[in-house]
Write a protein that holds these residues in place. Sequence first.
Motif, mmCIF file in Angstrom:
data_model
loop_
_atom_site.group_PDB
_atom_site.id
_atom_site.type_symbol
_atom_site.label_atom_id
_atom_site.label_comp_id
_atom_site.label_asym_id
_atom_site.label_seq_id
_atom_site.Cartn_x
_atom_site.Cartn_y
_atom_site.Cartn_z
ATOM 1 N N ALA A 91 99.415 29.318 75.348
ATOM 2 C CA ALA A 91 99.045 28.344 74.195
ATOM 3 C C ALA A 91 98.273 29.090 73.132
ATOM 4 C CB ALA A 91 98.418 27.165 74.672
ATOM 5 N N LEU A 92 97.495 30.337 73.493
ATOM 6 C CA LEU A 92 96.489 30.906 72.760
ATOM 7 C C LEU A 92 96.825 32.415 72.198
ATOM 8 C CD1 LEU A 92 93.165 29.176 73.788
ATOM 9 C CD2 LEU A 92 94.360 28.882 71.744
ATOM 10 N N GLY A 93 97.570 32.964 73.444
ATOM 11 C CA GLY A 93 97.834 34.529 73.097
ATOM 12 C C GLY A 93 98.915 35.111 72.375
ATOM 13 N N GLY A 94 99.446 34.193 71.345
ATOM 14 C CA GLY A 94 100.554 34.878 70.601
ATOM 15 C C GLY A 94 101.901 34.750 71.265
ATOM 16 N N GLY A 144 90.292 29.699 75.874
ATOM 17 C CA GLY A 144 90.148 30.040 74.564
ATOM 18 C C GLY A 144 90.444 31.323 74.472
ATOM 19 N N GLU A 145 90.436 31.941 72.989
ATOM 20 C CA GLU A 145 90.468 33.120 72.661
ATOM 21 C C GLU A 145 89.162 33.772 72.540
ATOM 22 O OE1 GLU A 145 92.587 35.845 69.139
ATOM 23 O OE2 GLU A 145 92.834 33.612 69.300
ATOM 24 N N ILE A 146 88.802 34.844 73.304
ATOM 25 C CA ILE A 146 87.809 35.227 73.219
ATOM 26 C C ILE A 146 87.554 36.577 72.468
ATOM 27 C CG2 ILE A 146 86.852 34.242 75.377
ATOM 28 C CD1 ILE A 146 87.525 36.830 76.789
ATOM 29 N N ALA A 200 90.685 33.582 77.877
ATOM 30 C CA ALA A 200 90.029 33.297 79.043
ATOM 31 C C ALA A 200 90.456 31.800 79.544
ATOM 32 C CB ALA A 200 88.350 33.528 79.217
ATOM 33 N N SER A 201 90.373 31.377 80.833
ATOM 34 C CA SER A 201 90.430 29.951 81.137
ATOM 35 C C SER A 201 89.812 29.834 82.374
ATOM 36 C CB SER A 201 92.267 30.034 81.262
ATOM 37 O OG SER A 201 92.636 30.657 82.522
ATOM 38 N N LEU A 202 89.838 28.330 82.475
ATOM 39 C CA LEU A 202 89.093 27.848 83.755
ATOM 40 C C LEU A 202 89.738 26.530 84.237
ATOM 41 C CD1 LEU A 202 86.864 27.793 85.691
ATOM 42 C CD2 LEU A 202 85.587 26.429 84.157
ATOM 43 N N ASN A 207 89.707 28.088 89.400
ATOM 44 C CA ASN A 207 90.431 29.351 88.997
ATOM 45 C C ASN A 207 90.178 29.690 87.672
ATOM 46 O OD1 ASN A 207 92.481 31.513 89.790
ATOM 47 N ND2 ASN A 207 93.359 30.823 87.756
ATOM 48 N N ALA A 208 89.637 31.074 87.703
ATOM 49 C CA ALA A 208 89.216 31.461 86.272
ATOM 50 C C ALA A 208 89.746 32.940 85.979
ATOM 51 C CB ALA A 208 87.434 31.992 86.249
ATOM 52 N N ALA A 209 90.435 33.034 84.742
ATOM 53 C CA ALA A 209 91.220 34.225 84.557
ATOM 54 C C ALA A 209 90.952 34.603 83.142
ATOM 55 C CB ALA A 209 92.480 33.574 84.581
ATOM 56 N N VAL A 210 91.278 35.926 82.930
ATOM 57 C CA VAL A 210 91.135 36.772 81.602
ATOM 58 C C VAL A 210 92.592 37.294 81.440
ATOM 59 C CG1 VAL A 210 89.869 38.111 80.146
ATOM 60 C CG2 VAL A 210 88.505 36.772 81.760
ATOM 61 N N GLY A 211 93.098 37.150 80.333
ATOM 62 C CA GLY A 211 94.379 37.796 80.025
ATOM 63 C C GLY A 211 94.510 38.481 78.630
#
Length: 377
Positions: A82-85, A190-192, A198-200, A234-238
């Motif tokens: 949804a946010l990563g392009g 959100g886009e950091i 990053a997501s939760l 679950n916490a993730a960063v991509g």
Amino acid sequence: MIKYLKFAVIGAAVAVSGFSASDAQASNPYSCSDTKYGSSYGTYSTCAGTNTQASTVTTSNAVLATASTAAAKLVSSRVSTALGGTGGVNVAANGFSASTGQSAGQSASPIGAWVSGSWSNIEDENVSTAFDGDVFSAMAGVDYRVTPKVVVGLSVGYEDLDIDTEYNGFGSLEGSLEGDGYTIAPYIGGEIAPNVTASLTLGYSDVEYDTLRYDPLTGAQITGNTDADRYFVNAAVGGEHMYDENWRIRGNASVFFATEEKDGFTEVVSDGSTVANSDQDNDFGQVALDAKIGYVFDMVEPYALVGVSYDFAKDEAPVAAGQSRSSLDDEDFAAKFGAGVDFNLGHNVTAGLEAYTVEFRDDYDEYTVSGGLRVEF
């Protein structure tokens, strides 16, 4: 919503299926003199804590590492989509990826909907804990972009598992663990930074299990069923990076923790007697790092996948003296290798297919095939 208050106390997450045959009633005369028990106690209750029947915890951990983490980490990949392009989403360890495509920030509408499915075959060849079976997971969700860089969503899911448990069989007969359940999981992301998200995700599952096993000395059939509450976080960063015009690399790092609370239940033996089982908590935690390398065509992106994971929390299955533990207990590191293809179908419709295998665990095999579709309105 009250159930989600438990996250503040347990910090927890989805665990999956299983039960333990410990805490059996002393009045049930199941001999432990059979070699499967590793000793010669006189009653089932005396050796319940050390016989192979209790190793269903190993089965629980295996199912959790496929179905539960798949459901949780799939949701975090939706945030990346949804946010990563444009392009594909990141694969989470022991999870499954799905559709890819234009970011919510680039579409005409802030609303997106998706659906994904995954099938896994898991097999443990360790004699003391041997099992083989299938795990199916499905998730669907809708998300809304509240700002250009923040998205919130809600997903629901279903899972079904059917596993033959050779370790608690008798002769040519095998035991079994069957289960199904439903999941609800809200998420935020959100886009950091440019091309970094990053997501939760928090989730709750209501699961029902049916169990079948055989007394290793008499061959008596023992059946039971129980319900379980599962919680996960679950916490993730991509992130992703394009180079040489068409080549793209994507990465995803995640931390997952789950807990499952199984109700106490009573098993029924074929001779009419019963075996009482107390309630049981099961925990599982994993950190994972995955990477994809793909080549982007106009509408298609094939890619190769590699990943590593480390289990920082899990319950060990009790086994009898002289029995070997499963690699699921003894080995915390694992690797994943696979390939897939993402499709941009136009008009804000994207899809993907993927297959991978989990390696570097002795006497354990895991294969997963997954796919999914996303539409933005």
